[in-house]
Every structure is written in structure tokens, then in C-alpha cells.
Design a protein around this motif. Sequence first.
Motif, PDB file in Angstrom:
ATOM      1  N   VAL A  91      29.588  15.648  38.233  1.00  0.00           N
ATOM      2  CA  VAL A  91      28.889  16.886  37.901  1.00  0.00           C
ATOM      3  C   VAL A  91      27.609  16.976  38.720  1.00  0.00           C
ATOM      4  N   GLU A  92      27.553  17.960  39.611  1.00  0.00           N
ATOM      5  CA  GLU A  92      26.377  18.150  40.452  1.00  0.00           C
ATOM      6  C   GLU A  92      25.349  19.045  39.751  1.00  0.00           C
ATOM      7  N   SER A  93      24.108  18.844  40.136  1.00  0.00           N
ATOM      8  CA  SER A  93      23.016  19.701  39.670  1.00  0.00           C
ATOM      9  C   SER A  93      21.881  19.627  40.677  1.00  0.00           C
ATOM     10  N   GLY A  94      20.900  20.505  40.507  1.00  0.00           N
ATOM     11  CA  GLY A  94      19.717  20.442  41.356  1.00  0.00           C
ATOM     12  C   GLY A  94      19.658  21.482  42.456  1.00  0.00           C
ATOM     13  N   GLY A  95      20.715  22.263  42.612  1.00  0.00           N
ATOM     14  CA  GLY A  95      20.678  23.313  43.625  1.00  0.00           C
ATOM     15  C   GLY A  95      19.714  24.424  43.243  1.00  0.00           C
ATOM     16  N   GLY A  96      19.481  25.313  44.182  1.00  0.00           N
ATOM     17  CA  GLY A  96      18.582  26.427  43.914  1.00  0.00           C
ATOM     18  C   GLY A  96      18.241  27.156  45.191  1.00  0.00           C
ATOM     19  N   SER A  97      17.234  27.998  45.097  1.00  0.00           N
ATOM     20  CA  SER A  97      16.776  28.780  46.238  1.00  0.00           C
ATOM     21  C   SER A  97      15.388  28.313  46.650  1.00  0.00           C
ATOM     22  N   ARG A 146      16.307  18.151  45.548  1.00  0.00           N
ATOM     23  CA  ARG A 146      17.039  16.921  45.303  1.00  0.00           C
ATOM     24  C   ARG A 146      18.257  17.241  44.455  1.00  0.00           C
ATOM     25  N   LEU A 147      19.413  16.976  45.019  1.00  0.00           N
ATOM     26  CA  LEU A 147      20.667  17.166  44.297  1.00  0.00           C
ATOM     27  C   LEU A 147      21.029  15.888  43.560  1.00  0.00           C
ATOM     28  N   SER A 148      21.627  16.047  42.395  1.00  0.00           N
ATOM     29  CA  SER A 148      22.099  14.919  41.611  1.00  0.00           C
ATOM     30  C   SER A 148      23.586  15.077  41.340  1.00  0.00           C
ATOM     31  N   CYS A 149      24.270  13.953  41.231  1.00  0.00           N
ATOM     32  CA  CYS A 149      25.689  13.950  40.891  1.00  0.00           C
ATOM     33  C   CYS A 149      25.886  12.896  39.809  1.00  0.00           C
ATOM     34  N   LEU A 172      24.351   9.775  41.674  1.00  0.00           N
ATOM     35  CA  LEU A 172      24.216   9.841  43.125  1.00  0.00           C
ATOM     36  C   LEU A 172      23.234  10.960  43.449  1.00  0.00           C
ATOM     37  N   TYR A 173      22.382  10.741  44.445  1.00  0.00           N
ATOM     38  CA  TYR A 173      21.368  11.733  44.805  1.00  0.00           C
ATOM     39  C   TYR A 173      21.489  12.127  46.271  1.00  0.00           C
ATOM     40  N   LEU A 174      20.996  13.317  46.557  1.00  0.00           N
ATOM     41  CA  LEU A 174      20.799  13.749  47.937  1.00  0.00           C
ATOM     42  C   LEU A 174      19.443  14.426  48.012  1.00  0.00           C
ATOM     43  N   GLN A 175      18.480  13.720  48.595  1.00  0.00           N
ATOM     44  CA  GLN A 175      17.152  14.289  48.809  1.00  0.00           C
ATOM     45  C   GLN A 175      17.177  15.079  50.102  1.00  0.00           C
ATOM     46  N   MET A 176      16.831  16.346  50.028  1.00  0.00           N
ATOM     47  CA  MET A 176      16.894  17.226  51.181  1.00  0.00           C
ATOM     48  C   MET A 176      15.495  17.761  51.474  1.00  0.00           C
ATOM     49  N   ASN A 177      14.983  17.406  52.638  1.00  0.00           N
ATOM     50  CA  ASN A 177      13.660  17.855  53.071  1.00  0.00           C
ATOM     51  C   ASN A 177      13.786  18.743  54.302  1.00  0.00           C
ATOM     52  N   SER A 178      12.727  19.460  54.575  1.00  0.00           N
ATOM     53  CA  SER A 178      12.688  20.332  55.762  1.00  0.00           C
ATOM     54  C   SER A 178      13.928  21.215  55.830  1.00  0.00           C
TER      55      SER A 178
END
Length: 127
Positions: A5-11, A19-22, A78-84
Motif C-alpha cells: 500500500v503506497e502513500s505520500g503522493g501529492g502536488s 517522501r513516498l511510503s509503501c 519501503l520509502y522513496l525520498q524524492m528531492n529536486s
Amino acid sequence: QVHLVESGGGSVQAGGSLRLSCALSQYMYSSHCMGWFRQAPGKEREGVAATYTSGSKYYADSVKGRFTISQDNVKNTLYLQMNSLQPNDTAMYYCAAGPPGTCYSWSWYYPNNYNYWGQGTQVTVSS
């Protein structure tokens, strides 16, 4: 049964971070290659990053230096940190789990190598 289950998306605006979480239904890191994929409208699903319990991590060239994949074994997340972030990062982002043999530099980015998928979380980056 395995659930992701993913979360953390947005605009966000260009240059921002998310930061996305799974969340995983069971401990998977020792037996699965864990990956993040994304799919923009009209485009094929593409690999973003992947990791295995050995510590190996793989990134698409387009996100190297900006995105970081990580996991919390206690929280089974599981995470995905997204910068820039840039407008061309706009897509639906999915986490996925596949056999350990998926996590090699020549195979981690093929969606067909993964058995389990989450429902996705939308990321929209405006200029």
C-alpha cells in the motif's frame, strides 16, 4: 497474502520534495527485490529504483542524485525520498516486490520481473 500500500503522493512545485511510503503486509526484504516504478499518461511503466536486503540499490539515470530508496525493517515499510522534483517526474508511482534474482543491474527495471504491486500514489509536479 502479500499486500503493498503506497502513500505520500501529492502536488508540489518544481524543486520541492516528497517522501513516498509503501507499507508491506509482511516482512519481505530478506526474500524479495523491492522496487519503485512510475507511469505517466501515455507512457510505459518505468523503473525508478530498487533495493535488496544485501544493501544493493539501483536507480534510473533520470533520478540519480535526487531520489533515495530505503526501508525500515521494523515498520515493514519501503520509502522513496524524492528531492529536486521536476515536472517530468509527474506520474503514478508504484511499489513492487519480486524474486531476489530480480535485483541485478540488468534486470531490476523490468516490470514483468515483479510479482506483487501496490495500487499506486499520484505525484504531480508543477513548474
